[in-house]
Design a protein around this motif. Structure first.
Motif, short mmCIF file in Angstrom:
data_model
loop_
_atom_site.label_atom_id
_atom_site.label_comp_id
_atom_site.label_asym_id
_atom_site.label_seq_id
_atom_site.Cartn_x
_atom_site.Cartn_y
_atom_site.Cartn_z
N VAL A 1 -2.77 18.32 53.17
CA VAL A 1 -2.39 17.66 54.42
C VAL A 1 -3.32 18.10 55.55
O VAL A 1 -3.77 17.29 56.37
CB VAL A 1 -0.92 17.97 54.77
CG1 VAL A 1 -0.56 17.44 56.16
CG2 VAL A 1 0.01 17.36 53.73
N GLY B 1 -6.63 16.33 55.24
CA GLY B 1 -6.58 14.96 55.75
C GLY B 1 -6.57 14.93 57.27
O GLY B 1 -7.20 14.05 57.89
N ALA B 2 -5.89 15.88 57.88
CA ALA B 2 -5.83 15.92 59.34
C ALA B 2 -7.21 16.20 59.93
O ALA B 2 -7.58 15.65 60.98
CB ALA B 2 -4.83 16.99 59.78
N LEU C 1 -9.13 13.00 59.86
CA LEU C 1 -8.62 12.05 60.86
C LEU C 1 -9.06 12.45 62.26
O LEU C 1 -9.29 11.58 63.13
CB LEU C 1 -7.09 11.98 60.77
CG LEU C 1 -6.42 10.91 61.62
CD1 LEU C 1 -6.94 9.52 61.24
CD2 LEU C 1 -4.90 10.97 61.45
N HIS D 1 -6.34 3.62 63.06
CA HIS D 1 -5.05 3.29 62.45
C HIS D 1 -5.21 3.08 60.95
O HIS D 1 -4.38 3.54 60.15
CB HIS D 1 -4.49 2.03 63.11
CG HIS D 1 -3.20 1.56 62.51
ND1 HIS D 1 -2.01 2.24 62.68
CD2 HIS D 1 -2.94 0.49 61.71
CE1 HIS D 1 -1.06 1.60 62.02
NE2 HIS D 1 -1.60 0.53 61.43
N ALA E 1 -5.75 6.40 59.17
CA ALA E 1 -4.53 7.20 59.07
C ALA E 1 -3.74 6.86 57.81
O ALA E 1 -3.07 7.72 57.23
CB ALA E 1 -3.68 6.98 60.32
N LYS E 2 -3.85 5.60 57.34
CA LYS E 2 -3.10 5.22 56.14
C LYS E 2 -3.62 5.95 54.90
O LYS E 2 -2.87 6.17 53.95
CB LYS E 2 -3.20 3.71 55.93
CG LYS E 2 -2.52 2.90 57.03
CD LYS E 2 -2.63 1.41 56.76
CE LYS E 2 -1.93 0.61 57.85
NZ LYS E 2 -2.05 -0.86 57.61
N THR F 1 -2.62 10.20 55.84
CA THR F 1 -1.30 10.65 56.28
C THR F 1 -0.33 10.64 55.11
O THR F 1 -0.23 9.62 54.39
CB THR F 1 -0.76 9.73 57.40
OG1 THR F 1 -1.73 9.68 58.45
CG2 THR F 1 0.56 10.25 57.92
N ASN G 1 3.03 10.30 52.82
CA ASN G 1 4.08 9.27 52.76
C ASN G 1 3.53 7.86 52.96
O ASN G 1 4.30 6.90 52.94
CB ASN G 1 5.18 9.54 53.79
CG ASN G 1 5.83 10.90 53.60
OD1 ASN G 1 6.01 11.34 52.45
ND2 ASN G 1 6.18 11.56 54.70
N SER G 2 2.21 7.71 53.16
CA SER G 2 1.62 6.37 53.22
C SER G 2 1.33 5.89 51.80
O SER G 2 0.99 6.68 50.91
CB SER G 2 0.31 6.41 54.03
OG SER G 2 -0.38 5.18 53.89
N TYR H 1 -2.15 6.91 50.68
CA TYR H 1 -2.54 8.31 50.86
C TYR H 1 -3.40 8.77 49.68
O TYR H 1 -3.01 8.66 48.51
CB TYR H 1 -1.28 9.17 50.96
CG TYR H 1 -1.52 10.62 51.29
CD1 TYR H 1 -2.34 10.98 52.36
CD2 TYR H 1 -0.93 11.63 50.54
CE1 TYR H 1 -2.55 12.31 52.68
CE2 TYR H 1 -1.12 12.97 50.85
CZ TYR H 1 -1.93 13.31 51.92
OH TYR H 1 -2.14 14.62 52.23
#
Length: 422
Positions: free
Chosen positions: A75, A78-79, A82, A95, A98-99, A102, A104-105, A108
């Motif tokens: 996580v 990924g941050a 981003l 946007h 982010a898919k 992030t 739960n996308s 991901y």
């Protein structure tokens, strides 16, 4: 099942990868673009380095370490990617990014348990590894540069597609590689404290420099050989043209003399025709005044008409001959221009323009122009010269001293050739 899955993942990589034409333009792209985004601590190509580090069986343990690590680590990864996407990125790409980054996308990418998400990262690493190994296996310097250009093309491709899926995958792999260097899984290219590693790095860099130097030397040698070949051909052509110039000039003089003779004959025959027509008019007048002599005059008239017809035929034949000889003259002049690459044109009432071609081997039709006039004191003066020749004043002085215009033309051509060959 695994084979089919691998085939599908390779297909997904091919969809986001640059096409063949783009890959073959890699060397040109590096000349046109800034290289800041392709460098990684001295590496020649970021994607070549990622392929070397993160592909093959040697990287299996490192990949398993990521797959079994705390999900929070993924996580955070990924941050970080981003964060590199500006909030004002065009076309709402933050946007979209982010898919992929992030949790739960449904898109991901950093789910190690999903072979079609996590596997795409591994498939891209293997694709880059094949690319990097092809560079090392290059059979010669030319092929090495071409294959290295494909790695550069990948660097440029991700830059051209910033913040899109291929860029996101590339950034994830890059940060994973940097993490591996920080943790000791990979040995970084620079900032090594071990003296032997620094020595090895210097040896590698020295090898790269030697490769590039060899490539440059081969290129320069090839270009010099090309220039030598072109110069030899041009000299041979010039010598052949010189031998033909006098012959063409003699032919031109002969054709001009024959043309003058034909014109004189034409004038004489036209005068005869006019005289015959005058006689014919007189015969008509006499026919009216002297009826007893009508038959004789009619016969004389017929003969005169026949003579006029023959004279006109002779005149027409002479004119055709003159036109043929003029055509031969034009062809001779055209041959002179084509073979020697030199044309003369009168400019105004007192200037002569010399136009040279066949000088620049990269552009044989390129024109090199010079305008010359003769003053009242019979001195040659150059009105213009394009491009400029620094030795031109000395050439003009020699021309006025020797009055050898042919030698002056040859010297000017050599001067223009020196401008091209350096």
């Amino acid at each position: 099942m695994i084979s089919r899955q691998n085939d599908e993942l390779r297909g997904e990589v091919e969809k986001i990868a640059p096409d063949h034409a783009y890959l073959e333009r890699g060397c040109d792209l590096m000349r046109d673009k800034s290289q800041e985004y392709v460098m990684h601590i001295g590496a020649m190509s970021r994607h070549k380095l990622m392929g070397e580090r993160m592909s093959g069986a040697a990287a299996d343990t490192w990949w398993r370490d990521w797959e079994t690590s705390d999900p929070a680590r993924l996580v955070a990864l990924g941050a970080r990617v981003l964060e590199a996407v500006p909030r004002d990125a065009p076309k709402n790409r933050r946007h979209s990014a982010a898919k992929y980054l992030t949790p739960n996308s449904d898109r991901y990418l950093l789910t190690a348990a999903n072979p079609y998400r996590w596997g795409l990262l591994r498939a891209l690493a293997e694709h880059l590894g094949e690319l990097a190994r092809s560079v090392s296996d290059a059979p010669n310097q030319e092929e090495y540069v071409r294959r290295m250009g494909r790695c550069w093309a990948w660097d440029a491709w991700c830059d051209d597609n910033s913040y899109q899926k291929v860029w996101i995958l590339s950034e994830i792999l890059y940060l994973m590689m940097v993490d591996g260097e920080s943790s000791g899984a990979f040995t970084p290219i620079a900032h090594e404290t071990d003296v032997s590693m620094i020595s090895r790095q210097n040896d590698e860099l020295r090898g790269e420099v030697e490769k590039i130097s060899k490539q440059l030397s081969e290129y320069v040698t090839e270009q010099i050989a090309v220039v030598d070949r072109v110069t030899t051909i041009a000299k041979a052509q010039l010598q052949a043209d010189k031998e033909n110039v006098e012959e063409l000039r003699e032919k031109q003089k002969a054709i001009s003399a024959e043309e003058e003779v034909v014109q004189q004959q034409g004038r004489h025959e036209r005068a005869q025709v006019e005289a015959l027509k005058a006689d014919l008019d007189k015969l008509h007048a006499q026919e009216q005044v002297l009826p007893p002599e009508s038959q004789r005059l009619e016969q004389q008239l017929t003969q005169s008409r026949a003579l006029v017809t023959r004279s006109e035929a002779i005149l027409e034949q002479a004119q055709r001959g003159m036109e043929h000889k003029l055509g031969e003259l034009d062809r001779g002049i055209s041959l002179y221009k084509a073979r020697l690459g030199l044309a003369f044109d009168k400019v105004g009432d007192d200037r002569l323009r010399l136009t040279f071609t066949c000088i620049d081997p990269t552009d044989p039709e390129r024109a090199f122009c010079l305008e010359v006039c003769v003053t009242v004191g019979d001195h040659y003066v150059v009105q213009s010269c394009e491009p400029t020749l620094t030795e031109l004043p000395g050439l003009v002085h020699t021309l006025n001293a020797s009055n050898d215009f042919s030698a002056f033309v040859r010297a000017v051509r050599k001067g223009f050739q020196k401008l091209i060959t350096g």
